[in-house]
Design a protein around this motif. Sequence first.
Motif, PDB file in Angstrom:
ATOM      1  N   ILE A 179       0.837  -1.201   0.000  1.00 51.95           N
ATOM      2  CA  ILE A 179       0.000   0.000   0.000  1.00 51.95           C
ATOM      3  C   ILE A 179       0.873   1.252   0.000  1.00 51.95           C
ATOM      4  CG2 ILE A 179      -1.630   1.349   1.381  1.00 51.95           C
ATOM      5  CD1 ILE A 179      -2.842  -1.304   2.326  1.00 51.95           C
ATOM      6  N   VAL A 180       1.879   1.279   0.875  1.00 49.38           N
ATOM      7  CA  VAL A 180       2.744   2.456   1.003  1.00 49.38           C
ATOM      8  C   VAL A 180       3.521   2.719  -0.280  1.00 49.38           C
ATOM      9  CG1 VAL A 180       4.762   3.367   2.203  1.00 49.38           C
ATOM     10  CG2 VAL A 180       2.946   2.281   3.507  1.00 49.38           C
ATOM     11  N   SER A 181       3.906   1.667  -0.984  1.00 50.74           N
ATOM     12  CA  SER A 181       4.698   1.827  -2.206  1.00 50.74           C
ATOM     13  C   SER A 181       3.830   2.052  -3.438  1.00 50.74           C
ATOM     14  CB  SER A 181       5.584   0.596  -2.419  1.00 50.74           C
ATOM     15  OG  SER A 181       4.794  -0.579  -2.548  1.00 50.74           O
ATOM     16  N   GLY A 182       2.518   1.981  -3.274  1.00 54.52           N
ATOM     17  CA  GLY A 182       1.620   2.207  -4.404  1.00 54.52           C
ATOM     18  C   GLY A 182       1.456   0.999  -5.304  1.00 54.52           C
ATOM     19  N   ASN A 183       1.940  -0.167  -4.864  1.00 54.13           N
ATOM     20  CA  ASN A 183       1.793  -1.396  -5.650  1.00 54.13           C
ATOM     21  C   ASN A 183       0.422  -2.017  -5.391  1.00 54.13           C
ATOM     22  OD1 ASN A 183       4.384  -1.306  -6.822  1.00 54.13           O
ATOM     23  ND2 ASN A 183       5.288  -2.160  -4.953  1.00 54.13           N
ATOM     24  N   ILE A 184      -0.593  -1.284  -5.700  1.00 55.35           N
ATOM     25  CA  ILE A 184      -1.974  -1.712  -5.499  1.00 55.35           C
ATOM     26  C   ILE A 184      -2.758  -1.401  -6.771  1.00 55.35           C
ATOM     27  CG2 ILE A 184      -2.123  -1.604  -2.982  1.00 55.35           C
ATOM     28  CD1 ILE A 184      -2.934   1.291  -3.182  1.00 55.35           C
ATOM     29  N   GLU A 185      -3.796  -2.163  -7.001  1.00 53.36           N
ATOM     30  CA  GLU A 185      -4.599  -1.979  -8.205  1.00 53.36           C
ATOM     31  C   GLU A 185      -5.764  -1.031  -7.979  1.00 53.36           C
ATOM     32  OE1 GLU A 185      -5.761  -5.761  -9.682  1.00 53.36           O
ATOM     33  OE2 GLU A 185      -3.712  -6.387 -10.184  1.00 53.36           O
ATOM     34  N   GLU A 186      -6.133  -0.794  -6.740  1.00 50.90           N
ATOM     35  CA  GLU A 186      -7.225   0.125  -6.426  1.00 50.90           C
ATOM     36  C   GLU A 186      -6.887   0.873  -5.138  1.00 50.90           C
ATOM     37  OE1 GLU A 186     -10.872  -2.016  -5.475  1.00 50.90           O
ATOM     38  OE2 GLU A 186      -9.700  -3.868  -5.490  1.00 50.90           O
ATOM     39  N   PRO A 187      -7.537   1.989  -4.880  1.00 51.00           N
ATOM     40  CA  PRO A 187      -7.189   2.794  -3.705  1.00 51.00           C
ATOM     41  C   PRO A 187      -7.445   2.068  -2.384  1.00 51.00           C
ATOM     42  CG  PRO A 187      -8.527   4.042  -5.266  1.00 51.00           C
ATOM     43  CD  PRO A 187      -8.582   2.621  -5.704  1.00 51.00           C
ATOM     44  N   TYR A 188      -6.690   2.491  -1.387  1.00 45.72           N
ATOM     45  CA  TYR A 188      -6.860   1.992  -0.021  1.00 45.72           C
ATOM     46  C   TYR A 188      -6.978   3.196   0.911  1.00 45.72           C
ATOM     47  CZ  TYR A 188      -6.248  -3.104   0.241  1.00 45.72           C
ATOM     48  OH  TYR A 188      -6.424  -4.458   0.188  1.00 45.72           O
TER      49      TYR A 188
END
Length: 711
Positions: A179-188
Amino acid sequence: MRFLACILALLWLHATVAAPPGKIADAKDAKDTTVQLPEELTSETFQASVSEKLSLVEFYSPYCGHCKDLAPIWEDAFQASFQEQLSLGIQMRQVNCVESGDLCEKEGINYYPYLRLYAPSVKDGKTVGKHIDTFPRTLSKTMENIKNYLINSVAEFDSDSANLSSASEEIDTDLGMDIVSGNIEEPYFVALFSATNEEYEGSFSDSCLDCIEHRRNWEKLSNLVVTSSKTGHLNCHSNPNLCKKMGFPQLASGSKLLAPRYVMFVPKSAGRIRFDYPNKDITDVSRMKAFVTKLSLNYKYEEVSPYDLQELKVITPQLPESFKEVDFPLDNKLAVVFAYDKKSATPEDKAIMPYILEMVSLLPFNIDLYASSSDLLERIVERETQALVEYVNKDSTFADRSFDRKMFLAASLTLRPTLYIYKANSLTPVVFQTFALEDMRMPDKIRKFVEKNAKPMLGELTPFEVSSYFSKSSRKSEEDRDDKVLITFIDSNNKDELDKILFDMSMAAHQYHLEKQEYFYNDLVTKRGIKDTDVAKLKEENAQSTTIIERMRKEIPHLFDRHNVVFTYIDLKTFPRLADYLGLNIDGKQYVPGDTIVVSKSLSKYWDQNLAGQQLKSTPQELRRVLKHLLDPKTTAEKPKGFRSKLVGSPYHRFLRVFDVVHQYGFFGYLIAFSVLYVGLALVKQYKRLRKNASYNRRGGILGNGVAKAD
């Protein structure tokens, strides 16, 4: 080959039979295939159905390709959510717009498929179904999303939402690092608690301030934003290193009483990953939902066309001649559009987008952020400007105007990339005029433009929006010093009176916009004329080339973005004492619907009278005269009688208003006043002493005038 195929088939059958029964059963249990879609609603059954319970309605056409693609998804979503529909008292229904065209026309359906949410609402003593929300256009219409949207709707609009389980997941180190590194497909959206995982599930320790209330509201919020963003709670005592990495080491220590913090993370494709929620208070869940929803929709910088903007109703071909058909509260959607040239755009041009995203997310208004390479955006601005002229000319008290193309170009001509701001209920789109590429690479300049112009045409003023409309710093800002906020009082209970007031405000707002443009354009033309005359004179006098060039290079500034007036209203039904609280009623008046006050953006002074010294009303004629006088007293032939500004929050009676001059400067004002008074008294005392000494001297001093007395 056939033998090999048989072997593979047997192996697949064996694996299926030997598979854990739970997994196959779960897939089947995800939907109840025994239930069928209910009958389609018609003109005769529609209102009776949607007035009973919360209803998600699909308006479709059997000839529409997108509708055919959605049909099996809609049925799967219906079957998957059937038990929730029964337990929560909600429903999914459909309307065939070919068979029920009159109903779809009445509901304003202009494309298919169209998913709308209706809820029971009381109107004129009767319960009716009211359109309260629309399935987000940027959200894919999948079975899971449609089902989640239903849950979100129950959480927001149904009183039984407390029975819903939390959608927030517990964040561990691995998920947290992604999550912190932005390696996500949708917002958190993440809540950070000063607690352990066990405390979050049970009872909190004393180090977590008001965390029981925060957890309750957080769990409610998690269901409210389930269609927009994933939510997760991070317990810092169980994950101290992760909380420190996020910049909250205090939450991990437990040494102080600390309330939770909230942070939004989006995929790194947005150009910026982290956005901190600016308010620690979560008691108003709707504010936090707006923050999450705006970021979730806007971080994608969706590419739009003029047709898309028209669907969003931020492009207004024409305004109604009456507000009777306009729903209240008003739809005050705004669209900030990054316009660029597809052929020449560079990554550096779009680097400003994350900054604009942050600005938009912090403003309390319903703002969408888009990108567009369409060449028609300029034409839309011109078309709306022409429609504005036609609209204001409908007022018989307003002098007939014609569309001035030269003035239009002076106020809107720009290079690309640039920004356009379109507003619902408005014919006044705003253009960020750029004359060099570097203009779009100045975050501070763009921030000022967005903050000043990204406001509704007719916005409601509540305590929450006060800080967005007023700014104490504008006292020192030359650009904002002359900006005003116009406030009209309304009573939303009185529909007929409300319609008239809103129409008058709309007319006055558009008339002032046009007259202000005319004022600054004429000033621009006059100054250019003086400049041309000066250059011609220098040439006649055979002045040095450097002198002539220096005069020619002297810029005539475009001042179209000065003396802005934002039109707002206060609903006396909801906030009857807001004007008193803001210090806008120092005379103790009983404001009634239609009364209007004009307030400086710095919230330092206000005007509540017309030029005749009477209470200012919302009629276009009165507002036009007052606003033109505040723009430039020379523009009004009428001589004001008793028209003067009043100090916001003045403690003095109206007969002692002379002391407002001192009070407006606070402590230093009184310090200077007392210093002046002290010096004045000292001078008077000194003057009296000097006069007394002079009198003594004339008598010859203390012993007399020196003449011997007779015996």
